[in-house]
Structures are given as structure tokens and as C-alpha cells.
Design a protein around this motif. Sequence first.
Motif, PDB file in Angstrom:
ATOM      1  N   VAL A  37       0.785  -1.122   0.056  1.00 44.23           N
ATOM      2  CA  VAL A  37       0.076   0.008   0.112  1.00 44.23           C
ATOM      3  C   VAL A  37       1.029   1.278   0.087  1.00 44.23           C
ATOM      4  O   VAL A  37       1.567   1.249   0.909  1.00 44.23           O
ATOM      5  CB  VAL A  37      -0.846   0.023   1.233  1.00 44.23           C
ATOM      6  CG1 VAL A  37      -1.837   1.119   1.180  1.00 44.23           C
ATOM      7  CG2 VAL A  37      -1.986  -1.311   1.391  1.00 44.23           C
ATOM      8  N   CYS A  38       0.871   1.929  -1.027  1.00 44.40           N
ATOM      9  CA  CYS A  38       1.738   3.103  -1.238  1.00 44.40           C
ATOM     10  C   CYS A  38       1.032   4.372  -1.675  1.00 44.40           C
ATOM     11  O   CYS A  38      -0.142   4.182  -2.181  1.00 44.40           O
ATOM     12  CB  CYS A  38       2.931   2.787  -2.291  1.00 44.40           C
ATOM     13  SG  CYS A  38       2.262   2.286  -3.683  1.00 44.40           S
ATOM     14  N   SER A  39       1.953   5.450  -1.747  1.00 42.76           N
ATOM     15  CA  SER A  39       1.386   6.519  -2.253  1.00 42.76           C
ATOM     16  C   SER A  39       1.393   6.760  -3.841  1.00 42.76           C
ATOM     17  O   SER A  39       1.967   6.031  -4.542  1.00 42.76           O
ATOM     18  CB  SER A  39       2.278   7.860  -1.585  1.00 42.76           C
ATOM     19  OG  SER A  39       3.582   7.927  -2.232  1.00 42.76           O
ATOM     20  N   LYS A  40       0.608   7.846  -4.374  1.00 43.94           N
ATOM     21  CA  LYS A  40       0.710   7.777  -5.829  1.00 43.94           C
ATOM     22  C   LYS A  40       1.984   7.992  -6.227  1.00 43.94           C
ATOM     23  O   LYS A  40       2.243   7.659  -7.293  1.00 43.94           O
ATOM     24  CB  LYS A  40      -0.182   9.110  -6.151  1.00 43.94           C
ATOM     25  CG  LYS A  40      -0.647   9.306  -7.558  1.00 43.94           C
ATOM     26  CD  LYS A  40      -1.575  10.391  -7.846  1.00 43.94           C
ATOM     27  CE  LYS A  40      -2.016  10.617  -9.358  1.00 43.94           C
ATOM     28  NZ  LYS A  40      -2.757  11.613  -9.572  1.00 43.94           N
ATOM     29  N   PHE A  58      -2.988   4.739  -2.044  1.00 37.38           N
ATOM     30  CA  PHE A  58      -3.612   5.623  -0.956  1.00 37.38           C
ATOM     31  C   PHE A  58      -2.929   6.806  -0.915  1.00 37.38           C
ATOM     32  O   PHE A  58      -1.793   7.226  -0.865  1.00 37.38           O
ATOM     33  CB  PHE A  58      -3.441   4.769   0.397  1.00 37.38           C
ATOM     34  CG  PHE A  58      -3.854   5.655   1.328  1.00 37.38           C
ATOM     35  CD1 PHE A  58      -5.402   5.621   1.771  1.00 37.38           C
ATOM     36  CD2 PHE A  58      -3.060   6.507   2.428  1.00 37.38           C
ATOM     37  CE1 PHE A  58      -5.823   6.193   2.794  1.00 37.38           C
ATOM     38  CE2 PHE A  58      -3.567   7.345   3.263  1.00 37.38           C
ATOM     39  CZ  PHE A  58      -5.085   7.301   3.502  1.00 37.38           C
ATOM     40  N   ASN A  59      -4.026   7.819  -1.026  1.00 32.97           N
ATOM     41  CA  ASN A  59      -3.766   9.171  -1.124  1.00 32.97           C
ATOM     42  C   ASN A  59      -4.536   9.913  -0.033  1.00 32.97           C
ATOM     43  O   ASN A  59      -5.580   9.856   0.100  1.00 32.97           O
ATOM     44  CB  ASN A  59      -3.951   9.810  -2.437  1.00 32.97           C
ATOM     45  CG  ASN A  59      -3.770  11.153  -2.697  1.00 32.97           C
ATOM     46  OD1 ASN A  59      -3.140  11.703  -1.687  1.00 32.97           O
ATOM     47  ND2 ASN A  59      -3.880  11.741  -3.490  1.00 32.97           N
ATOM     48  N   LYS A  60      -3.813  10.557   0.929  1.00 27.43           N
ATOM     49  CA  LYS A  60      -4.385  11.319   2.097  1.00 27.43           C
ATOM     50  C   LYS A  60      -5.259  12.252   1.767  1.00 27.43           C
ATOM     51  O   LYS A  60      -6.151  12.762   2.736  1.00 27.43           O
ATOM     52  CB  LYS A  60      -3.186  11.546   3.351  1.00 27.43           C
ATOM     53  CG  LYS A  60      -2.316  12.644   2.493  1.00 27.43           C
ATOM     54  CD  LYS A  60      -1.134  13.111   3.690  1.00 27.43           C
ATOM     55  CE  LYS A  60      -0.345  14.152   3.201  1.00 27.43           C
ATOM     56  NZ  LYS A  60       0.719  14.588   4.433  1.00 27.43           N
ATOM     57  N   HIS A  61      -5.111  12.799   0.395  1.00 29.66           N
ATOM     58  CA  HIS A  61      -5.826  14.046   0.089  1.00 29.66           C
ATOM     59  C   HIS A  61      -7.097  13.174  -0.491  1.00 29.66           C
ATOM     60  O   HIS A  61      -7.954  14.119  -0.978  1.00 29.66           O
ATOM     61  CB  HIS A  61      -5.171  14.994  -0.689  1.00 29.66           C
ATOM     62  CG  HIS A  61      -4.131  15.346  -0.008  1.00 29.66           C
ATOM     63  ND1 HIS A  61      -4.033  16.466   1.057  1.00 29.66           N
ATOM     64  CD2 HIS A  61      -2.768  15.306  -0.206  1.00 29.66           C
ATOM     65  CE1 HIS A  61      -2.696  16.614   1.639  1.00 29.66           C
ATOM     66  NE2 HIS A  61      -1.920  16.008   0.770  1.00 29.66           N
ATOM     67  N   ASP A  62      -7.458  12.031  -0.679  1.00 31.27           N
ATOM     68  CA  ASP A  62      -8.543  11.538  -1.398  1.00 31.27           C
ATOM     69  C   ASP A  62      -9.752  11.743  -0.350  1.00 31.27           C
ATOM     70  O   ASP A  62      -9.519  12.483   0.797  1.00 31.27           O
ATOM     71  CB  ASP A  62      -8.458  10.036  -1.488  1.00 31.27           C
ATOM     72  CG  ASP A  62      -7.670   9.670  -2.891  1.00 31.27           C
ATOM     73  OD1 ASP A  62      -7.493  10.554  -3.651  1.00 31.27           O
ATOM     74  OD2 ASP A  62      -7.366   8.535  -2.814  1.00 31.27           O
TER      75      ASP A  62
END
Length: 115
Positions: A37-40, A58-62
Motif C-alpha cells: 500500500v503506497c502513495s501515488k 492510498f492518497n491522504k488527500h482523497d
Amino acid sequence: MKKIIIFRTDRLGDYLIHSRPIFEIKRKYKDSFIIVVCSKVNKKILNKADYIDELIEFNKHDSLLLKLKTFLYILRSKYYASFVLDGKNFSYLCNIFLRSKKKYGLIYKSFKKIF
């Protein structure tokens, strides 16, 4: 087959620190299925890593809805082991609810010295 999920949702440099241990897990457990599970940003680079079988972005700004969909997608499988390497709340939350034989996580504690 042993499914292993690894959470590393922060910056690329932080992922590079753990890339070798992830590679070694894949080498030791030949029958493993490694999910990261990683950032864009990391996903663009990790697509080329042959020792990773699946990437979950996974994007924290989603939006909350997209985060919930990602959360439910992660929870639908059983895992042999899970590793939280980033210290993020989302990763810890997933790790709590995962169906996994072994759960591992890092806890970061910072100190500030004034003098």
C-alpha cells in the motif's frame, strides 16, 4: 501461498529504506504474494519492481469515500502477515481490522530538545 501486505504510504526516500527488506521477504518466501500500500508518487516507481505482486494506492488527500473503498478493498482478503512501516493512522487502522496471522508495526516517537 502466503499473502503479505506492507503499508508504506509516505515519500519515496522513506520507501527506499525498506525496499531491500521487502525484496528479502520475497526471496525467502518464494510462494509469497507481496502487496504494498503506497502513495501515488511511489506507485509510479514501484510498478517496475518485480518482487511486488500488487500495488494499492492510498492518497491522504482523497475523499472519505475513496479512502473507505480502499479500506474495504484491503480488508476483504486474509493475509499471512502485515507490516506497518509508515506510522500513519490509516495503516494502523487497517492493521487492527485485518485478518492476519502475524501483525507487525513500527511506532515512531520523537523528542525535541530545547537546550
